[in-house]
Every structure is written in C-alpha cells, then in structure tokens.
Scaffold this active site. Structure first.
Site, PDB file in Angstrom:
ATOM      1  N   LYS A  58      12.763  13.984  -0.853  1.00 17.27           N
ATOM      2  CA  LYS A  58      13.992  13.195  -0.784  1.00 17.27           C
ATOM      3  C   LYS A  58      13.735  11.768  -1.251  1.00 17.27           C
ATOM      4  O   LYS A  58      14.458  11.233  -2.087  1.00 17.27           O
ATOM      5  CB  LYS A  58      14.523  13.159   0.664  1.00 17.27           C
ATOM      6  CG  LYS A  58      14.921  14.502   1.206  1.00 17.27           C
ATOM      7  CD  LYS A  58      15.496  14.390   2.619  1.00 17.27           C
ATOM      8  CE  LYS A  58      14.499  13.875   3.638  1.00 17.27           C
ATOM      9  NZ  LYS A  58      13.375  14.778   3.905  1.00 17.27           N
ATOM     10  N   THR A  59      12.695  11.162  -0.675  1.00 16.24           N
ATOM     11  CA  THR A  59      12.402   9.779  -1.040  1.00 16.24           C
ATOM     12  C   THR A  59      12.000   9.704  -2.513  1.00 16.24           C
ATOM     13  O   THR A  59      12.368   8.774  -3.230  1.00 16.24           O
ATOM     14  CB  THR A  59      11.303   9.208  -0.132  1.00 16.24           C
ATOM     15  OG1 THR A  59      11.730   9.348   1.226  1.00 16.24           O
ATOM     16  CG2 THR A  59      11.055   7.740  -0.420  1.00 16.24           C
ATOM     17  N   ASP A 245      17.911   5.605   2.397  1.00 12.64           N
ATOM     18  CA  ASP A 245      16.895   6.573   2.846  1.00 12.64           C
ATOM     19  C   ASP A 245      16.974   6.692   4.365  1.00 12.64           C
ATOM     20  O   ASP A 245      17.442   5.779   5.041  1.00 12.64           O
ATOM     21  CB  ASP A 245      15.494   6.098   2.419  1.00 12.64           C
ATOM     22  CG  ASP A 245      14.486   7.246   2.388  1.00 12.64           C
ATOM     23  OD1 ASP A 245      14.857   8.390   2.728  1.00 12.64           O
ATOM     24  OD2 ASP A 245      13.319   7.003   2.011  1.00 12.64           O
ATOM     25  N   GLU A 246      16.526   7.804   4.905  1.00 16.80           N
ATOM     26  CA  GLU A 246      16.505   8.035   6.363  1.00 16.80           C
ATOM     27  C   GLU A 246      17.894   7.827   6.975  1.00 16.80           C
ATOM     28  O   GLU A 246      18.046   7.185   8.013  1.00 16.80           O
ATOM     29  CB  GLU A 246      15.495   7.085   7.041  1.00 16.80           C
ATOM     30  CG  GLU A 246      14.105   7.094   6.428  1.00 16.80           C
ATOM     31  CD  GLU A 246      13.209   8.224   6.929  1.00 16.80           C
ATOM     32  OE1 GLU A 246      13.705   9.070   7.694  1.00 16.80           O
ATOM     33  OE2 GLU A 246      12.040   8.251   6.518  1.00 16.80           O
ATOM     34  N   GLN A 276      14.973  15.011  11.776  1.00 22.93           N
ATOM     35  CA  GLN A 276      14.060  13.873  11.941  1.00 22.93           C
ATOM     36  C   GLN A 276      14.761  12.670  12.547  1.00 22.93           C
ATOM     37  O   GLN A 276      14.310  11.534  12.419  1.00 22.93           O
ATOM     38  CB  GLN A 276      13.432  13.491  10.601  1.00 22.93           C
ATOM     39  CG  GLN A 276      12.508  14.568  10.056  1.00 22.93           C
ATOM     40  CD  GLN A 276      11.761  14.096   8.810  1.00 22.93           C
ATOM     41  OE1 GLN A 276      10.941  13.200   8.873  1.00 22.93           O
ATOM     42  NE2 GLN A 276      12.070  14.705   7.680  1.00 22.93           N
ATOM     43  N   ARG A 629       3.878  15.260   8.951  1.00 19.87           N
ATOM     44  CA  ARG A 629       3.203  14.169   8.227  1.00 19.87           C
ATOM     45  C   ARG A 629       1.946  14.690   7.547  1.00 19.87           C
ATOM     46  O   ARG A 629       1.380  14.063   6.668  1.00 19.87           O
ATOM     47  CB  ARG A 629       2.801  13.012   9.155  1.00 19.87           C
ATOM     48  CG  ARG A 629       3.919  12.245   9.870  1.00 19.87           C
ATOM     49  CD  ARG A 629       5.003  11.802   8.954  1.00 19.87           C
ATOM     50  NE  ARG A 629       6.082  12.776   8.950  1.00 19.87           N
ATOM     51  CZ  ARG A 629       7.011  12.845   8.010  1.00 19.87           C
ATOM     52  NH1 ARG A 629       6.997  12.013   7.007  1.00 19.87           N
ATOM     53  NH2 ARG A 629       7.964  13.755   8.052  1.00 19.87           N
TER      54      ARG A 629
HETATM   55  P1  ATP Z   1      10.229  12.873   4.633  1.00 21.80           P
HETATM   56  O1  ATP Z   1      11.350  13.720   5.160  1.00 21.80           O
HETATM   57  O2  ATP Z   1       9.004  13.050   5.434  1.00 21.80           O
HETATM   58  O3  ATP Z   1      10.638  11.455   4.428  1.00 21.80           O
HETATM   59  P2  ATP Z   1      10.634  13.339   1.828  1.00 21.80           P
HETATM   60  O4  ATP Z   1      11.610  14.455   1.707  1.00 21.80           O
HETATM   61  O5  ATP Z   1      11.144  11.979   1.623  1.00 21.80           O
HETATM   62  O6  ATP Z   1       9.848  13.491   3.193  1.00 21.80           O
HETATM   63  P3  ATP Z   1       8.730  12.650  -0.208  1.00 21.80           P
HETATM   64  O7  ATP Z   1       7.938  11.680   0.575  1.00 21.80           O
HETATM   65  O8  ATP Z   1       9.664  12.135  -1.223  1.00 21.80           O
HETATM   66  O9  ATP Z   1       9.471  13.651   0.797  1.00 21.80           O
HETATM   67  O10 ATP Z   1       7.780  13.687  -0.923  1.00 21.80           O
HETATM   68  C1  ATP Z   1       6.750  14.369  -0.250  1.00 21.80           C
HETATM   69  C2  ATP Z   1       5.573  14.576  -1.163  1.00 21.80           C
HETATM   70  O11 ATP Z   1       5.898  15.543  -2.160  1.00 21.80           O
HETATM   71  C3  ATP Z   1       5.175  13.326  -1.914  1.00 21.80           C
HETATM   72  O12 ATP Z   1       3.779  13.290  -2.003  1.00 21.80           O
HETATM   73  C4  ATP Z   1       5.818  13.512  -3.266  1.00 21.80           C
HETATM   74  O13 ATP Z   1       5.131  12.827  -4.285  1.00 21.80           O
HETATM   75  C5  ATP Z   1       5.715  15.013  -3.471  1.00 21.80           C
HETATM   76  N1  ATP Z   1       6.790  15.552  -4.328  1.00 21.80           N
HETATM   77  C6  ATP Z   1       8.100  15.420  -4.133  1.00 21.80           C
HETATM   78  N2  ATP Z   1       8.793  16.065  -5.077  1.00 21.80           N
HETATM   79  C7  ATP Z   1       7.902  16.636  -5.908  1.00 21.80           C
HETATM   80  C8  ATP Z   1       7.996  17.453  -7.088  1.00 21.80           C
HETATM   81  N3  ATP Z   1       9.155  17.820  -7.598  1.00 21.80           N
HETATM   82  N4  ATP Z   1       6.843  17.846  -7.665  1.00 21.80           N
HETATM   83  C9  ATP Z   1       5.653  17.491  -7.138  1.00 21.80           C
HETATM   84  N5  ATP Z   1       5.501  16.734  -6.034  1.00 21.80           N
HETATM   85  C10 ATP Z   1       6.607  16.307  -5.421  1.00 21.80           C
HETATM   86 MG    MG Z   2      11.163  10.291   2.892  1.00 20.05          MG
END
Ligand code: ATP
Ligand code: MG
Length: 796
Positions: A58-59, A245-246, A276, A629
């Site tokens: 997402k981030t 975000d969040e 979360q 995490r």
């Molecule tokens: P959270 O809910 O914990 O905040 P999130 O959904 O924001 O998580 P991110 O932090 O954006 O997730 O991504 C998690 C990990 O996956 C990061 O290391 C990111 O670089 C990797 N990632 C995200 N999308 C891809 C993708 N399409 N291909 C490869 N790696 C990815």
């Molecule tokens: Mg995130």
C-alpha cells in the site's frame, strides 16, 4: 499507437523523463507494481481507497502514485498534500518518491503529519480564530498548569478532580472535533458536570495567551474551513491531489479535515487496513475507512492480496490470530515467497531469561549460525507491548555490549519518571548531588517554586555547602515561609533518614528504593495522575525497582545506569531496534522478536478492563501488526514468571498464542513439558484456560505456566539452553523430571538465584528454610532453588 505519434510523444517528453522510461514507454517505476497496485497508481482522478492487508504494498503504491503525479505533470510538488502518521514516515516517503523518480524531490511542503501540516495552515489564518500568526504551541506541562489554575479558580477540589483528568477529557473532545459549544448532552456529566464550562474557559485563556495545544491545531483548521467557504475553496483547488497513509487510524477531527479539503475535486487516495487500527484509545475511528465509499460515492476500491513482505508461515500465523476478531472485512493474503521458517514459539522461566535468550539468539544470528547467513543487527527488531518491557533488554544488551536503539521514545533510563526516581536514589547515596536535588526539590509539588529554590541556592553559596545543606539552613533559619518551608524541613529529614538507612544497611537496597519512592510521595503523585501516560509511568517505576534486584547495592546500580546513559555503542553502524508495537506500524524487519506474550501484559489487562471486547480486539490487531512486521523470521516468547515489586508472579501464556495455527508454528520449548499432557504435570485439563474455551491448543502444548514453576522444569530448561537451539531429534524423548519437584530434604546443599549457596534446614509446604552462606537464614520458595551440584548449570 502509430510510430508517428510515438515519435511525437518522444519529442514532447524531456530527456530526463525519457531516461526513466521502460521498454514500452511507460515509466520504469510502474514496472515494479502488480496490476492492482498499478491501477491504484494510474487512477489519478477521483477518490481511490486501497484497502488491503499488511505488506501488500500500500505504502509503495502510494509513493509511486506521488511519483507518477509529478512525472506526468499532473501536479507540482507543492500542490500535493500527502499525510502520514509520523514525521519519520513522512521523511521515508519523500525518499521513496525520490528513488522512483531517480532524483531527489524538492519542494514538497505539504507532505507530513496531520499536525505538522495543520501548523502551517493555522499560521496563515490564525486571525480567523482570534490568534496571532506567531502563536505558541503549549506542551503538556503548560497545558496542565493552565487547567489547574482554572480548576482552582472555579472552586473545584483539584485533588478529587485533577487537571490531568480534565486534559484527557478535553483532548477527547478535540479528537472528536467538538468545540465547547458542541459538547453533546451525553457528556454533560463530565468532570463533575463542569467539563464543558471549563473547556470554554480554557479555550478563552489560550486565546488570551496567543497559544494553542496539540488538539487545537486540527480543530482550529477545521473550524476555519467550516466557517470560511472562500478559504476552503482556495485550498481545495490548490491541493490538486490528496494522499493519506494509515487511514484506519484517523480520528474524527482528522477525518473532517480531510473530507473538507477533498470536497472539491475529490482527488483523494487513502490507503489502510482495518485490521491494523490500533489507536482507538486515542480516538481513532476505524469506521472512517469502512464508510469511505459512502463519503465519496463512485470511489474506486482497490484490494491488494499479494503480500511481498513475509513468508507464508508468518502470514499464516498472523492470519490465524486476526481471524478471531469479529466485524472485520476479512482479507486473504498470499505470497510467492518460499515457506521459510515457521514462527518460533518459546516459553522462558522469567523476563530476565527471556532477555538473555533473545540476546544470545541475536548474537548467534549476527555470526550466522544454523546454516543461516550472518544477519545485520539493523535487520532485527524487538517489539514490545509496553514500554517498561524494554528495560530488561536494554540492561542485557549493555551487559553483553550489543548495540541497540530505541525507536519512537526515550530509552528506559532517560524517561522522566526514571530520572526523577534515580535522582532520589542518588541523593540517598550522596547528599552532595546538587543536580539531583534540583530535580526533585519540588517533584512532587511541595510548594517550593523558583523563588524558594533561589533562596536555597543563596544559602548554599554563601556558606559554601551543597544544596541539601543549603536547604537545611534555609529550613532551620525559616528563610522560606509557610507550607513550602515546612515541606522543605520534611524533605531534608527524609533525605537524612534514607541516607542513614542506606549506610546502616538496615534494609535491602530494593526495599529502601521502594520506601524512598513511597515516602517521598513520588509514587502517590503518579497514582493520583489521571492522564493516559500515568499507568505506564507507574509500571516503569516498578520495573526500575525490579532492575535493582540484579545489583548488590544502590551504588552499583547507579554506576550501571551511568554507563547505559553513556552507551559507547551510540555510534555503532548497526543496531538492534527496540520499540513498542504501536511505533512499529508500517515498518518491516527481516527478523522480529515478540516477547512478553502473556495474558495481562499482552493482551494488556488495562485495555481489556477499560474497553472490554473492543479493547481485546484492538490488542489482537496489535498482535497482527507485530507478526506482520517480520519478513523472514518471527519469534514469539513468553515468561512463566515476572517479578513485580520483588514478588514473583506466575504468568499465563497469552490467549493469542492459542490462536496461532499450529501448522505455522515451531515450539522450541523442550517437548518433555507437554509430552505427558496435563496428567503428567499433575494438572487437570479443566484447569486449563484453553480447555475452558474448548480448544486443544498450542498453549496446552507448551504447558501451563505453573508447570514451569518446578525445579525439574528449570533444570530441563537449563539443559536445553546448553545445547544449540533447535535440535528436535535430540530433545525428543526428554520427559519432565517430576521426582525433582519434591527432591529436597533437610541437610541438602542448594543454590538460590538471589541468595547463593546454602543448606536446607527445614521444609514446610513449598517453602524451604535455608541457612545461606552469605545471606543468613531465610525462608524461600522451593521453586527458586536448585541442588548445589547443578548450580553451575544456572546461567546467571
Ligand atoms: P503495512 O500495512 O505494513 O503498512 P504496506 O501495505 O504499506 O504494509 P509496503 O510497506 O508498501 O506494504 O510494502 C511491503 C514490502 O513489499 C516492501 O518491502 C515493498 O518494497 C515490497 N513490495 C510492495 N509491492 C511490491 C511489488 N509489486 N513487487 C515487489 N515488492 C513489492
Ligand atoms: Mg504501509
């Protein structure tokens, strides 16, 4: 696209941008995304909600979207409003955008937290809420002082209705975007029915002082936008794109703030995960994310299901826990990652042992053992439920010289209440410690303000003596009148008494420390404090007393802490991170330790007492945040005993441990513990909390906490510690040595972890009367004693 138009396109795109293009002409950063993320990035106009589980990118999609907005020329850097949860997250976001674009991003003034952005907005329009643009932002202390004045002026008994309680109530109202005129009837009883009236007075007083508190930052901005359509319109147009975000952790005021700003073009993209939501206790409304579609009709809802962060075992474990929550949207996560290691679960004797074990594990991983490549300390994190848990790790890591950093808060010994308490201890050791005296002379409040302190300083200077002596002179000579003077006399007498007791060694240093905290009124001060932080501070004080038990005397302890404060590993390149689960939101680490999974600690008793099932579910979401995490290895642990104020307290493993699906968990506790089931451990199945809930569970398998309270278990544990971890074949077949539970008889030579060697003189129930070589005769609980011959096995 014909080749002509392609050429035309090429000509129109500056070289710097063309260099970023992939083979198909699309910017390279888009190639890193999956189709759903890409949809979220490319759907630039209109409302978008990305609602997806942890680690699904997402981030990443959000930052790529910002890069894309800039790259396609949809918006200039200063026309993008991007809201994150912490300043740290904002900095990281900026870096990530820069990486996508291949160049540093300059001029994104509107990327930050709700508060930092609100300050900027409010400075520009302060006059609309009767402030000047140079208004000051009050800290909590000032805020409390101000409220206290108002309470006293209103003839309310401040002891019964403390200012900190009022501060909590007003803060709650501000989180809900309620100005004094909008307090609902349901809240009329707040603060002895005077809440709303005091709130109004407080706001008036703040205006007179040209000041705001933290809650005001958002509330004033919302008020301005609501009352001045023209101004709102200007910002609605200026911020062409809004990203959040969040989103699951926004409170009502933040929600209104966003809804107002996005109300024009509705180019708002929010990302979050209902699972979360962990800030309900601070007014966050997970409902905000669930009603996004209603607020923004026609919103594009994008769900991401592929997780890129964690192994299937980690996801499976996290999914199993969160599945127990009711009323969630429910999401499936999958990953292409290899299975990897299962989530490891281990029970320890007590918290110190847990810290010791984790320290050893970290060092082993750093060296690269068990077929694993050496891991950097930066790849490892310890995530705790309550900040007082950090103490055991900080002490342990200092002892073994393992560099660490505490994220999102002060290190244990830097916390205010710990420094205050330590100042008292320092004065018990040495009355020459002027700095310590200055720190505590009016803490708790004794009516000794700045003027009184100056009088004491003058008395000390004139006579060339320490401040304590100066205080003695001031008290004797009645240089300070009234209540303050009497209190000063009392303080000096207390200091003398504690100093005398320390020298006479009348009590143990642990008892003395407790006495000092009680007699000084310091503990009471926090007990009477009604702010949300107060219980945490009291827990920290208990933890401090607990830490003392590891030292022979106060002096030794003070030296130890002085060393911690001057931790030479401060400039180490690599450090283990220690933080609370709350502070870990959005972060990721290859290796994660989750200690202290015990009922009451996690889930937190307080949160269950205060909010019942809702509280429990928020705790469970925290567990989900914690496990997710981890990228590669997640270790959950618990202790069978914790010491609280010198008393051992049996702990039950967290109910969340029961919820971990067995298929994803490796139990590291020696199998002898549960091999024989409850019968073997002499317990009925009905006594098991797991059985109460009708589950046959991991908790059963690692045994009930009481099982650990036997010397037999203890020895088992010691033995298993001597051999390298995780050698299941060797461990299999070990059985618990039940004989040992009642193994002591009179005349036995034994070892006690605190008092050392001694001889058993008598036995009564589970107590042994022991004549210790150094500590003299004492009655101790048998389970803390091992036969002397095995004492060498005891790793402390
Ligand atoms: P959270 O809910 O914990 O905040 P999130 O959904 O924001 O998580 P991110 O932090 O954006 O997730 O991504 C998690 C990990 O996956 C990061 O290391 C990111 O670089 C990797 N990632 C995200 N999308 C891809 C993708 N399409 N291909 C490869 N790696 C990815
Ligand atoms: Mg995130």
């Amino acid at each position: 696209m014909s080749s002509d138009t392609e050429n035309a396109f090429d000509a129109a795109v500056p070289l710097s941008q063309r260099a970023m293009m992939g083979a198909r002409g699309a910017p390279r950063y888009l190639d890193d995304l999956n189709p759903a993320q890409r949809e979220a990035v490319e759907a630039l106009d209109g409302p978008v909600l990305m609602l997806a589980g942890a680690g699904t990118g997402k981030t990443k999609a959000l930052t790529t979207r910002i890069a894309h907005l800039l790259n396609t020329g949809r918006a200039r850097p200063n026309e993008i409003l991007a809201v994150t949860f912490t300043n740290k997250a904002a900095r990281e976001m900026k870096e990530r955008v820069g990486r996508h674009l291949g160049e540093a991003v300059e001029g994104m003034p509107w990327m930050g937290t709700f508060h930092s952005i609100s300050v900027k907005l409010l400075r520009r329009h302060a006059e609309l809420v009767d402030l000047k643009s140079n208004f000051t932002i009050l800290d909590t202390d000032d805020q409390i002082r101000l409220m206290k004045q108002l309470i006293v002026a209103s003839n309310i008994d401040e002891k019964r209705w403390p200012a900190r309680m009022l501060a909590g109530i007003i803060d709650g109202w501000k989180n809900r975007a309620l100005t004094p005129d909008k307090i609902p009837v349901a809240d009329a009883n707040a603060f002895d029915r005077r809440g709303a009236e005091l709130y109004a007075q407080y706001q008036t007083r703040l205006r007179e002082l040209n000041a705001v508190d933290f809650g005001d930052l958002l509330l004033h901005v919302v008020t301005i936008f609501q009352a001045h359509a023209d101004i709102l319109k200007r910002y609605q147009e200026w911020f062409r794109y809004i990203l959040v975000d969040e989103y699951q952790d926004t409170n009502v005021a933040q929600y209104l703030w966003l809804r107002l700003l996005a109300g024009g073009h509705k180019n708002i993209c929010c990302v979050g995960d209902d699972d979360q939501s962990i800030y309900g206790w601070r007014g966050a409304e997970v409902g905000n994310i669930l009603k996004f579609e209603k607020d923004f009709p026609g919103a594009k809802i994008i769900r991401l299901e592929q997780n890129y962060r964690s192994t299937p075992h980690i996801l499976g474990a996290a999914g199993g826990v969160i599945a127990a929550n009711k009323g969630r949207l429910g999401k499936e996560l999958w990953t292409e990652a290899e299975d990897g290691e299962k989530v490891r679960l281990i029970g320890h004797w007590d918290g110190e042992e847990e810290a010791r074990w984790i320290g050893e594990e970290i060092e082993a991983m750093q060296r690269g053992t068990r077929g694993m490549a050496p891991a950097s300390l930066n790849a490892m994190a310890i995530l705790v439920r309550a900040s007082h848990q950090m103490r055991a790790f900080e002490d342990r890591f200092l002892t073994i010289g393992l560099p660490y950093k505490v994220i999102g808060g002060p290190r244990f010994y830097e916390r205010m209440e710990i420094r205050d308490a330590m100042a008292y201890f320092r004065l018990a050791v040495s009355q020459d410690d002027d700095l310590a005296f200055e720190r505590i002379v009016n803490t708790p409040k004794r009516g000794l303000g700045d003027k009184a302190v100056q009088t004491i300083q003058r008395a000390a200077r004139t006579n060339g003596v320490s401040l304590v002596e100066g205080a003695r002179l001031a008290a004797q000579g009645e240089l300070i009148k009234g209540k303050g003077g009497a209190a000063l006399g009392q303080l000096v007498a207390d200091l003398d008494r504690w100093h005398g007791q320390l020298r006479a060694e009348a009590d143990t240093h642990v008892e003395l420390a407790e006495m000092i905290l009680d007699e000084s009124g310091y503990t009471t001060m926090w007990q009477n404090d009604k702010t949300p932080e107060a219980p945490g501070r009291l827990e920290n004080l208990k933890e401090l007393v607990k830490a003392l038990e590891n030292f022979d005397n106060l002096q030794g302890f003070l030296e130890h802490v002085a060393l911690i404060m001057d931790n030479e590993s401060d400039d180490a390149d690599e450090k283990v991170s220690i933080m609370t689960l709350h502070a870990a939101k959005g972060l990721e680490f290859p290796i994660v330790f989750l200690p202290g999974w015990e009922d009451g600690l996690f889930p937190s008793q307080r949160s269950m007492d205060e909010s019942g099932l809702k509280g429990l579910e928020e705790e469970r979401r925290l567990a989900y945040v914690g496990i997710t995490r981890a990228e590669e290895l997640c270790t959950i642990s618990f202790a069978a005993n914790r010491r609280v104020y010198g008393q051992w307290q049996s702990q039950l493993p967290s109910r969340f441990i029961d919820e971990l699906p067995e298929a994803h968990v490796d139990v590291l506790t020696p199998p002898g513990l549960y091999g024989g089931g409850y019968g073997a451990a002499g317990m009925s199945a009905a006594a098991s909390p797991a059985a109460e809930y009708g589950r046959s569970t991991l908790q059963d398998r690692v045994g009930r906490a009481d099982v650990y309270n036997s010397p037999g278990w203890r020895r088992l544990q010691d033995r298993s510690q001597q051999r390298p971890m995780r050698q299941p074949t060797e461990q299999r077949g070990m059985t618990i040595d039940l004989e040992a539970v009642s193994a002591f008889s009179e005349g036995d030579r034994v070892f006690h972890q605190k008092f050392g060697y001694g001889d058993v003189m008598g036995i009564e129930g589970d107590k042994l009367a022991i004549s210790f070589d150094k500590a003299g005769e004492k009655n101790v609980v048998a389970r803390f004693v091992v036969p002397a011959a095995e004492a060498d096995d005891v790793p402390f």
